[in-house]
Design a protein around this motif. Structure first.
Motif, PDB file in Angstrom:
ATOM      1  N   GLN A 186     -12.191  92.283  10.879  1.00 13.77           N
ATOM      2  CA  GLN A 186     -13.556  92.779  11.069  1.00 13.77           C
ATOM      3  C   GLN A 186     -14.604  91.686  10.922  1.00 13.77           C
ATOM      4  O   GLN A 186     -15.733  91.836  11.400  1.00 13.77           O
ATOM      5  N   GLU A 187     -14.263  90.581  10.296  1.00 10.36           N
ATOM      6  CA  GLU A 187     -15.200  89.473  10.122  1.00 10.36           C
ATOM      7  C   GLU A 187     -15.335  88.614  11.380  1.00 10.36           C
ATOM      8  O   GLU A 187     -16.280  87.834  11.498  1.00 10.36           O
ATOM      9  N   ALA A 188     -14.416  88.767  12.328  1.00  9.34           N
ATOM     10  CA  ALA A 188     -14.427  87.943  13.543  1.00  9.34           C
ATOM     11  C   ALA A 188     -15.510  88.396  14.512  1.00  9.34           C
ATOM     12  O   ALA A 188     -15.905  89.560  14.534  1.00  9.34           O
ATOM     13  N   ASN A 189     -15.992  87.470  15.332  1.00 13.19           N
ATOM     14  CA  ASN A 189     -16.968  87.799  16.365  1.00 13.19           C
ATOM     15  C   ASN A 189     -16.326  88.458  17.575  1.00 13.19           C
ATOM     16  O   ASN A 189     -17.015  89.113  18.371  1.00 13.19           O
ATOM     17  N   CYS A 190     -15.037  88.262  17.729  1.00 17.51           N
ATOM     18  CA  CYS A 190     -14.294  88.848  18.839  1.00 17.51           C
ATOM     19  C   CYS A 190     -12.834  88.975  18.424  1.00 17.51           C
ATOM     20  O   CYS A 190     -12.333  88.154  17.656  1.00 17.51           O
ATOM     21  N   VAL A 191     -12.159  90.006  18.921  1.00 20.50           N
ATOM     22  CA  VAL A 191     -10.759  90.245  18.573  1.00 20.50           C
ATOM     23  C   VAL A 191      -9.920  90.256  19.848  1.00 20.50           C
ATOM     24  O   VAL A 191     -10.271  90.920  20.828  1.00 20.50           O
ATOM     25  N   VAL A 192      -8.824  89.509  19.832  1.00 22.14           N
ATOM     26  CA  VAL A 192      -7.873  89.512  20.940  1.00 22.14           C
ATOM     27  C   VAL A 192      -6.638  90.278  20.490  1.00 22.14           C
ATOM     28  O   VAL A 192      -6.032  89.938  19.476  1.00 22.14           O
ATOM     29  N   ALA A 193      -6.276  91.313  21.229  1.00 19.98           N
ATOM     30  CA  ALA A 193      -5.122  92.150  20.894  1.00 19.98           C
ATOM     31  C   ALA A 193      -4.028  91.922  21.928  1.00 19.98           C
ATOM     32  O   ALA A 193      -4.181  92.277  23.100  1.00 19.98           O
ATOM     33  N   VAL A 194      -2.928  91.329  21.497  1.00 26.59           N
ATOM     34  CA  VAL A 194      -1.837  90.962  22.404  1.00 26.59           C
ATOM     35  C   VAL A 194      -0.644  91.869  22.118  1.00 26.59           C
ATOM     36  O   VAL A 194      -0.115  91.874  21.004  1.00 26.59           O
ATOM     37  N   ALA A 195      -0.215  92.642  23.109  1.00 22.82           N
ATOM     38  CA  ALA A 195       0.843  93.614  22.863  1.00 22.82           C
ATOM     39  C   ALA A 195       1.628  93.931  24.128  1.00 22.82           C
ATOM     40  O   ALA A 195       1.062  94.056  25.214  1.00 22.82           O
ATOM     41  N   GLY A 196       2.926  94.082  23.968  1.00 18.92           N
ATOM     42  CA  GLY A 196       3.793  94.557  25.032  1.00 18.92           C
ATOM     43  C   GLY A 196       4.195  95.995  24.744  1.00 18.92           C
ATOM     44  O   GLY A 196       3.392  96.780  24.246  1.00 18.92           O
ATOM     45  N   MET A 197       5.448  96.325  25.039  1.00 19.91           N
ATOM     46  CA  MET A 197       5.926  97.713  24.853  1.00 19.91           C
ATOM     47  C   MET A 197       4.915  98.691  25.454  1.00 19.91           C
ATOM     48  O   MET A 197       4.632  98.627  26.634  1.00 19.91           O
ATOM     49  N   GLU A 198       4.328  99.588  24.633  1.00 26.42           N
ATOM     50  CA  GLU A 198       3.359 100.552  25.159  1.00 26.42           C
ATOM     51  C   GLU A 198       1.923 100.053  25.059  1.00 26.42           C
ATOM     52  O   GLU A 198       1.004 100.657  25.612  1.00 26.42           O
ATOM     53  N   GLY A 199       1.672  98.940  24.361  1.00 26.23           N
ATOM     54  CA  GLY A 199       0.354  98.313  24.335  1.00 26.23           C
ATOM     55  C   GLY A 199      -0.698  99.053  23.535  1.00 26.23           C
ATOM     56  O   GLY A 199      -1.896  98.913  23.816  1.00 26.23           O
TER      57      GLY A 199
END
Length: 247
Positions: free
Chosen positions: A160-173
């Motif tokens: 939550q402290e980040a200015n932007c979040v990158v979410a990297v996911a396979g399977m169902e995502g």
């Protein structure tokens, strides 16, 4: 112009620069020498599929122009090839990034790069190292997928402290939707080709992310860690008060 004002270059030298065409013609490629002026980011090399002599020449010319160079989707053979001409080049086997980076680079803000599982890390590292190269501080938070939600919640304050979040996911995502509902920052979703048959080489994760019911989630292409890292840095710059040229 600021270099002229500071006395680092002469007016005559500045005139020569402005008379240059906005790209360098080398026959098989047109190097975009003014891209950083327009967008705040220098040109990056996509290494996969390039002819050997073209790749080496492009790396050499970009390094001579900028003092650094960044390439994605390289392999070890290409690394050995470029290293013969530029021995300072570094190669990361996991992310497949091939780069020469300035040592005194300043970084700012924070981007959080999260993965659902460890199999997603190669794509996440492409995103993380791209963001770092372009000047962002990066917090890596790996293996926090929705099958064990307590792992994600344990790291939530940091995310939550980040200015932007990158979410990297396979399977169902599903990781991107969960993060979108837990943070007040933009979430960049990166579907990966990790998964069994019905994952369809990342298509299932891509469709899940595009159809997310969470607000503030944007989606890049399958396995496109570079695109996510670039976009995350743009957001991070804006959050830190930087314009096209960064902080």
């Amino acid at each position: 112009m600021e270099q002229v004002r500071a006395g680092r270059i002469t007016v005559e030298e500045a005139e020569k620069y402005f008379k240059k065409q906005p790209y360098e013609e080398i026959g098989y490629a047109k190097l975009d020498s003014q891209r950083k002026i327009r967008s705040g980011f220098p040109e990056v090399v996509y290494c996969s599929g390039k002819a050997d002599r073209h790749l080496v020449s492009i790396y050499r010319k970009l390094w001579e122009a900028n003092g650094e160079v960044f390439g994605t989707r390289a392999d070890r053979r290409q690394y050995e090839l470029v290293r013969e001409t530029l021995p300072q080049v570094a190669f990361d086997e996991m992310s497949r990034i091939l780069k020469i980076e300035k040592e005194d680079k300043k970084r700012y803000g924070k981007v959080a790069v999260c993965t659902a599982g460890t199999a997603d890390i190669p794509v996440a590292e492409e995103a993380a190292q791209t963001a770092e190269y372009f000047g962002s501080n990066v917090e890596r938070i790996y293996d926090v997928g929705v099958s064990g939600l307590h792992r994600l919640l344990a790291k939530l304050e940091t995310i939550q402290e980040a200015n932007c979040v990158v979410a990297v996911a396979g399977m169902e995502g599903a990781l991107a939707s969960v993060l979108g509902g837990l943070v007040g920052r933009p979430v960049i979703a990166v579907p990966t080709s990790v998964g069994y048959g019905a994952n369809l080489h990342g298509l299932s994760a891509l469709l899940t992310m595009i159809n997310s019911c969470a607000n503030g989630v944007a989606v890049v292409n399958i396995d496109n860690g570079y695109g996510a890292g670039y976009l995350a840095t743009q957001i991070n710059r804006l959050a830190q008060g930087g314009g096209q040229g960064g902080i």
